[in-house]
Design a protein around this motif. Structure first.
Motif, PDB file in Angstrom:
ATOM      1  N   LEU A  97       0.690  -3.228   6.508  1.00 20.66           N
ATOM      2  CA  LEU A  97       0.914  -4.462   5.763  1.00 20.66           C
ATOM      3  C   LEU A  97       0.630  -4.299   4.273  1.00 20.66           C
ATOM      4  N   ARG A  98      -0.371  -3.513   3.936  1.00 18.21           N
ATOM      5  CA  ARG A  98      -0.668  -3.294   2.517  1.00 18.21           C
ATOM      6  C   ARG A  98       0.475  -2.543   1.839  1.00 18.21           C
ATOM      7  N   ARG A 101       3.247  -4.919   1.051  1.00 18.63           N
ATOM      8  CA  ARG A 101       2.958  -5.720  -0.146  1.00 18.63           C
ATOM      9  C   ARG A 101       3.180  -4.904  -1.424  1.00 18.63           C
ATOM     10  N   GLU A 102       2.765  -3.645  -1.400  1.00 16.61           N
ATOM     11  CA  GLU A 102       2.971  -2.775  -2.562  1.00 16.61           C
ATOM     12  C   GLU A 102       4.455  -2.538  -2.810  1.00 16.61           C
ATOM     13  N   CYS A 104       6.950  -4.547  -2.024  1.00 15.39           N
ATOM     14  CA  CYS A 104       7.565  -5.773  -2.550  1.00 15.39           C
ATOM     15  C   CYS A 104       7.203  -5.990  -4.019  1.00 15.39           C
ATOM     16  N   LYS A 105       5.975  -5.675  -4.375  1.00 17.39           N
ATOM     17  CA  LYS A 105       5.556  -5.793  -5.770  1.00 17.39           C
ATOM     18  C   LYS A 105       6.413  -4.887  -6.662  1.00 17.39           C
ATOM     19  N   LEU A 147       6.822 -10.187   7.108  1.00 17.52           N
ATOM     20  CA  LEU A 147       6.115 -10.163   5.835  1.00 17.52           C
ATOM     21  C   LEU A 147       7.055  -9.752   4.705  1.00 17.52           C
ATOM     22  N   LEU A 151       7.925 -12.149   1.420  1.00 19.70           N
ATOM     23  CA  LEU A 151       7.543 -11.745   0.071  1.00 19.70           C
ATOM     24  C   LEU A 151       8.747 -11.602  -0.858  1.00 19.70           C
ATOM     25  N   LEU A 307      -0.497 -14.540   5.412  1.00 20.62           N
ATOM     26  CA  LEU A 307       0.252 -15.260   4.378  1.00 20.62           C
ATOM     27  C   LEU A 307      -0.376 -16.623   4.117  1.00 20.62           C
TER      28      LEU A 307
END
Length: 308
Positions: A97-98, A101-102, A104-105, A147, A151, A307
């Motif tokens: 999951l991390r 997120r990275e 998507c950033k 996720l 995002l 979320l």
């Protein structure tokens, strides 16, 4: 004479099996110039064939995969086949999951558009766990894409009209979700079936939430394909399955047709939230159309991926 009859019967059987494997092809050749497409798992199989088809139509294609070396090789092949140099790869591990997120950033910093998101990557029925202690099938096939989509939803709305296509499987019909144990991992095949059912519920709830906002969503069963999914199993299993796949399964190019259809065809727009196979809108089992279950799964998934 007996030998001739045997040969004739074998030939007829072979041709009949080939006939059974016939599938519809997407005949919509709409151009996608100026559009950006993100495909998870686009370095092989149906994802790669989808990438080629959309790159041929002029799209900027981004394949997001865990294996950078294989992705770079796939990018070269996609460029060569499609004659489109606007194809790149980005590293994405859907089992973490991390990492999602990275990813998507980074994506949102680099890319100003996202017109088509194709949630293609998936895990077969294996007994394994993600880095966040989810069963591999449920964690990658559903939660990872859940996720990722959430995002990137803002960019999808900014690029509207846009589409989200999530690959599922007709095996969804063999299981129902158990909200007391969404992370079920006792029998791998059942876990896989539940993850594919979750893909369908996810698509339905996403379509409901995005109604009137310019984002449509579709779940696609591409068919049973001659892909490399058997690489997770023993050599004996692979040999047996290769023979079965040759006789009964379709090629990845054929399997990609319904994905491409949902990405480009105008006639799918009124069926947002729908389930597609063979380039057509198809019926679902009644239990797979329960809006209450779809909403409940969405809320549970939000909690699981933090979320909310």
């Amino acid at each position: 004479m007996y030998l001739l009859y045997t040969i004739a019967a074998s030939l007829i059987s072979f041709l009949f099996l080939k006939w059974l494997k016939r599938r519809r092809f997407c005949m919509d050749l709409k151009r996608l110039d100026g559009k950006t497409v993100l495909i998870t798992g686009g370095n092989a199989g149906v994802g790669k064939e989808t990438a080629i088809a959309l790159a041929i139509r002029g799209a900027r294609v981004i394949i997001a995969c865990r294996d950078t070396e294989r992705s770079e090789k796939a990018v070269r092949e996609i460029k060569r086949t499609s004659h489109n140099v606007n194809v790149i790869q980005m590293e994405l591990d859907l089992a973490n999951l991390r990492a999602i997120r990275e990813f998507c950033k980074t994506f949102l910093q680099r890319e100003k558009r996202l017109d088509i998101l194709i949630n293609n990557a998936g895990m077969p029925s294996v007994l394994d766990w993600t880095d966040d202690s989810f069963s591999m099938c449920f964690g990658v096939n559903h939660l990872g894409h859940f996720l990722l989509t959430n995002l990137l939803l803002g960019r999808l709305k900014e690029s509207a009209p846009s589409r989200v296509i999530t690959l599922t499987c007709s095996a969804y019909k063999y299981q129902k979700l158990d909200f007391q144990d969404l992370n079920y991992n006792l029998f791998p095949f059942f876990t896989y079936c539940r993850s594919k059912l979750a893909n369908i519920y996810f698509t339905q709830e996403l379509a409901r939430m995005m109604e009137g906002k310019g984002v449509t969503a579709y779940s696609v069963h591409p068919g049973y394909m001659q892909s490399n999914w058997t690489c997770h199993y023993s050599i004996l299993f692979r040999v047996v399955m290769q023979a079965i796949m040759f006789m009964f399964f379709v090629t990845c190019e054929v399997g990609a047709q319904t994905v491409v259809y949902c990405a480009v065809a105008d006639e799918v727009v009124p069926h947002s939230g729908g389930y597609f196979l063979d380039c057509r809108h198809a019926a679902l089992r009644p239990f797979a159309k329960d809006s209450g279950v779809a909403k409940k799964l969405w809320e549970a998934s939000e909690r699981l991926v933090k979320l909310i």
